[in-house]
Design an enzyme around this catalytic site. Structure first.
Site, PDB file in Angstrom:
ATOM      1  N   CYS A  12       0.812  -1.224   0.000  1.00  0.00           N
ATOM      2  CA  CYS A  12       0.000   0.000   0.000  1.00  0.00           C
ATOM      3  C   CYS A  12       0.845   1.274   0.000  1.00  0.00           C
ATOM      4  O   CYS A  12       0.318   2.366  -0.177  1.00  0.00           O
ATOM      5  CB  CYS A  12      -0.969  -0.001   1.174  1.00  0.00           C
ATOM      6  SG  CYS A  12      -1.998  -1.465   1.222  1.00  0.00           S
ATOM      7  N   HIS A  42      -2.865   6.957   2.387  1.00  0.00           N
ATOM      8  CA  HIS A  42      -3.347   5.716   1.788  1.00  0.00           C
ATOM      9  C   HIS A  42      -4.737   5.424   2.350  1.00  0.00           C
ATOM     10  O   HIS A  42      -4.967   5.490   3.561  1.00  0.00           O
ATOM     11  CB  HIS A  42      -2.381   4.570   2.103  1.00  0.00           C
ATOM     12  CG  HIS A  42      -2.999   3.228   1.911  1.00  0.00           C
ATOM     13  ND1 HIS A  42      -3.592   2.854   0.737  1.00  0.00           N
ATOM     14  CD2 HIS A  42      -3.156   2.184   2.774  1.00  0.00           C
ATOM     15  CE1 HIS A  42      -4.074   1.642   0.869  1.00  0.00           C
ATOM     16  NE2 HIS A  42      -3.829   1.212   2.092  1.00  0.00           N
ATOM     17  N   ASN A  56     -10.211  -0.215   0.039  1.00  0.00           N
ATOM     18  CA  ASN A  56      -8.752  -0.107   0.062  1.00  0.00           C
ATOM     19  C   ASN A  56      -8.206  -0.711  -1.227  1.00  0.00           C
ATOM     20  O   ASN A  56      -8.286  -1.927  -1.419  1.00  0.00           O
ATOM     21  CB  ASN A  56      -8.221  -0.849   1.298  1.00  0.00           C
ATOM     22  CG  ASN A  56      -6.704  -0.827   1.403  1.00  0.00           C
ATOM     23  OD1 ASN A  56      -6.017  -0.486   0.453  1.00  0.00           O
ATOM     24  ND2 ASN A  56      -6.210  -1.205   2.571  1.00  0.00           N
TER      25      ASN A  56
HETATM   26  N1  ACO Z   1     -18.368  -8.208  10.093  1.00  0.00           N
HETATM   27  C1  ACO Z   1     -18.738  -8.496  11.350  1.00  0.00           C
HETATM   28  N2  ACO Z   1     -17.874  -8.824  12.323  1.00  0.00           N
HETATM   29  C2  ACO Z   1     -16.575  -8.847  11.996  1.00  0.00           C
HETATM   30  C3  ACO Z   1     -16.110  -8.561  10.705  1.00  0.00           C
HETATM   31  C4  ACO Z   1     -17.073  -8.234   9.728  1.00  0.00           C
HETATM   32  N3  ACO Z   1     -16.740  -7.930   8.449  1.00  0.00           N
HETATM   33  N4  ACO Z   1     -14.772  -8.668  10.698  1.00  0.00           N
HETATM   34  C5  ACO Z   1     -14.392  -9.023  11.945  1.00  0.00           C
HETATM   35  N5  ACO Z   1     -15.485  -9.137  12.723  1.00  0.00           N
HETATM   36  C6  ACO Z   1     -15.563  -9.515  14.122  1.00  0.00           C
HETATM   37  C7  ACO Z   1     -14.375 -10.294  14.614  1.00  0.00           C
HETATM   38  O1  ACO Z   1     -14.492 -11.650  14.256  1.00  0.00           O
HETATM   39  C8  ACO Z   1     -14.475 -10.074  16.104  1.00  0.00           C
HETATM   40  O2  ACO Z   1     -15.439 -10.947  16.594  1.00  0.00           O
HETATM   41  P1  ACO Z   1     -15.254 -11.620  18.068  1.00  0.00           P
HETATM   42  O3  ACO Z   1     -15.200 -10.438  19.010  1.00  0.00           O
HETATM   43  O4  ACO Z   1     -16.448 -12.466  18.181  1.00  0.00           O
HETATM   44  O5  ACO Z   1     -13.936 -12.348  17.996  1.00  0.00           O
HETATM   45  C9  ACO Z   1     -15.039  -8.651  16.202  1.00  0.00           C
HETATM   46  O6  ACO Z   1     -15.579  -8.331  14.912  1.00  0.00           O
HETATM   47  C10 ACO Z   1     -14.004  -7.624  16.551  1.00  0.00           C
HETATM   48  O7  ACO Z   1     -12.873  -7.863  15.739  1.00  0.00           O
HETATM   49  P2  ACO Z   1     -11.664  -6.901  15.747  1.00  0.00           P
HETATM   50  O8  ACO Z   1     -10.624  -7.392  14.787  1.00  0.00           O
HETATM   51  O9  ACO Z   1     -11.263  -6.646  17.170  1.00  0.00           O
HETATM   52  O10 ACO Z   1     -12.365  -5.578  15.166  1.00  0.00           O
HETATM   53  P3  ACO Z   1     -11.775  -4.143  14.986  1.00  0.00           P
HETATM   54  O11 ACO Z   1     -12.602  -3.158  15.655  1.00  0.00           O
HETATM   55  O12 ACO Z   1     -10.295  -4.114  15.233  1.00  0.00           O
HETATM   56  O13 ACO Z   1     -12.001  -3.927  13.437  1.00  0.00           O
HETATM   57  C11 ACO Z   1     -10.744  -3.932  11.435  1.00  0.00           C
HETATM   58  C12 ACO Z   1     -11.399  -4.786  12.496  1.00  0.00           C
HETATM   59  C13 ACO Z   1     -11.807  -3.156  10.686  1.00  0.00           C
HETATM   60  C14 ACO Z   1     -10.028  -4.852  10.452  1.00  0.00           C
HETATM   61  C15 ACO Z   1      -9.746  -2.971  12.101  1.00  0.00           C
HETATM   62  O14 ACO Z   1      -8.868  -3.654  12.968  1.00  0.00           O
HETATM   63  C16 ACO Z   1      -8.958  -2.215  11.111  1.00  0.00           C
HETATM   64  O15 ACO Z   1      -9.487  -1.416  10.390  1.00  0.00           O
HETATM   65  N6  ACO Z   1      -7.649  -2.433  11.061  1.00  0.00           N
HETATM   66  C17 ACO Z   1      -6.829  -1.838  10.075  1.00  0.00           C
HETATM   67  C18 ACO Z   1      -6.627  -2.860   9.027  1.00  0.00           C
HETATM   68  C19 ACO Z   1      -6.577  -2.306   7.652  1.00  0.00           C
HETATM   69  O16 ACO Z   1      -6.966  -1.201   7.343  1.00  0.00           O
HETATM   70  N7  ACO Z   1      -6.070  -3.143   6.790  1.00  0.00           N
HETATM   71  C20 ACO Z   1      -5.960  -2.797   5.441  1.00  0.00           C
HETATM   72  C21 ACO Z   1      -4.724  -3.331   4.893  1.00  0.00           C
HETATM   73  S1  ACO Z   1      -3.354  -2.580   5.622  1.00  0.00           S
HETATM   74  C22 ACO Z   1      -3.169  -1.134   4.999  1.00  0.00           C
HETATM   75  O17 ACO Z   1      -3.721  -0.831   4.018  1.00  0.00           O
HETATM   76  C23 ACO Z   1      -2.290  -0.228   5.671  1.00  0.00           C
END
Ligand code: ACO
Length: 319
Positions: free
Chosen positions: A113, A246, A276
């Protein structure tokens, strides 16, 4: 003194749109969860016949047209992608052939990214060094190909697309400063840990990530690299007209702008309708804002990448 300057922008999104509700029909997720945690409402997905170099071609044609430059006048192609058409040849070489030109150097940059910022910094260095005069710098991705469509934690986050700029030698910047970084010790935080070996895939061909780890790391390094880039350009943050981080997640973008003390009105957000798109996200956002007449000639734009590797970087540019 030679500088480089962006003289045209272009982008392309494959026509097919996938909404959050379409994920909710087949996975345990909802439009509300995806919007609230990521800000994403929809994303564009390439069809099977479209490769990164195809998307790059459309974006490049538009950038060349905007610059009033013929493909034959390009003397360098740098294409950022983590989803190239093949193991080799590079997507940049395929793009060159599709543009109907030959002879100029063409290569891919693999910084996930952060790829577009790495590509822009590379092309800027070549132009500043006097080696080339006019570069096509592209970010193009079909991330849909490396997603596990049954993993709700990752597949809802990404989209496909391409963006391009024409970068030309100029007497004034243009590109004021670029800063690049990497920390390979964090490779496991975000990866597609597979490779082709003896006709088989060894490891996994799907994207894996530690979402919360990525979130924290991204906000930290985006803040640091913005400050480092402004210092390198001997300017301060108040001199930025637009911040284009990004486009990973709207919460990462807003947290970054807040930490930097920049008003949200100066933050460019397209992740809501693009998802993304990895290396394509910055040039896609730039082109959208340029064509909407929001980013104009003379505006100062700070572009910031962060992604797998881990890699991060920024470029401060006057349009
Ligand atoms: N729908 C519903 N529930 C979901 C989903 C979904 N799509 N995805 C995950 N969950 C659930 C998980 O299973 C978890 O359930 P549990 O509590 O029963 O175990 C719960 O939601 C919480 O999961 P977390 O991972 O703690 O959720 P968080 O609030 O951290 O959000 C997310 C997840 C959106 C991925 C967040 O961590 C994030 O945005 N991180 C940044 C990652 C990113 O942007 N990556 C892109 C690539 S990297 C880059 O471009 C730089």
């Amino acid at each position: 003194m030679i500088y480089s300057r962006i003289v045209g922008t272009g982008s392309f999104l494959p026509p097919k749109i996938v909404t959050n509700d379409e994920f909710a029909e087949r996975l345990d997720t909802s439009d509300a969860w995806i919007r609230e945690r990521t800000g994403i409402v929809q994303r564009h997905i390439a069809d099977e016949s479209q490769s990164s170099s195809d998307l790059a071609l459309e974006a490049s044609r538009r950038a060349l047209e905007a610059a009033g430059v013929g493909a034959g006048e390009i003397d360098l192609i740098v294409l950022a992608t983590s989803t190239p058409d093949y193991v080799f040849p590079s997507a940049a070489c395929l793009l060159q052939a599709k543009l109907g030109i030959k002879g100029c150097p063409a290569f891919d940059v693999q910084a996930v990214c952060s790829g577009f910022v790495y590509a822009l910094a590379s092309a800027d260095s070549f132009i500043r060094g006097g080696m080339y005069k006019r570069a096509l710098v592209v970010g193009a991705e079909v991330f849909s190909r490396i997603l596990d469509w049954n993993d709700r934690g990752t597949c809802v986050l990404f989209g496909d697309g391409a963006g391009a700029v024409v970068l030309e030698a100029a007497q004034h910047p243009g590109v004021h400063a670029t800063v690049l970084h990497a920390d390979g010790s964090q490779a496991g935080m975000l990866s597609v840990p597979g490779n082709v070996c003896g006709g088989r895939i060894l490891g996994s061909p799907f994207l894996q990530m530690n979402g919360q780890g990525v979130f924290k790391y991204a906000v930290k390094v985006l803040d640091e690299v913005a400050r480092e880039t402004m210092a390198a350009a001997e300017m301060d943050l108040s001199q930025i007209d637009w911040l284009i981080p990004h486009q990973a997640n709207v919460r990462i973008l807003e947290a970054t702008a807040r930490k930097l003390g920049l008003p949200q009105e100066r933050l460019v957000v397209t992740v809501d309708h693009h998802g993304n798109t990895s290396a394509a996200s910055i040039p896609l956002a730039l082109d959208e804002w340029v064509r909407a007449d929001r980013i104009r000639a003379g505006h100062r734009v700070l572009m910031q990448g962060v992604g797998g590797g881990f890699t991060w970087g920024a470029a401060l540019v006057t349009m």
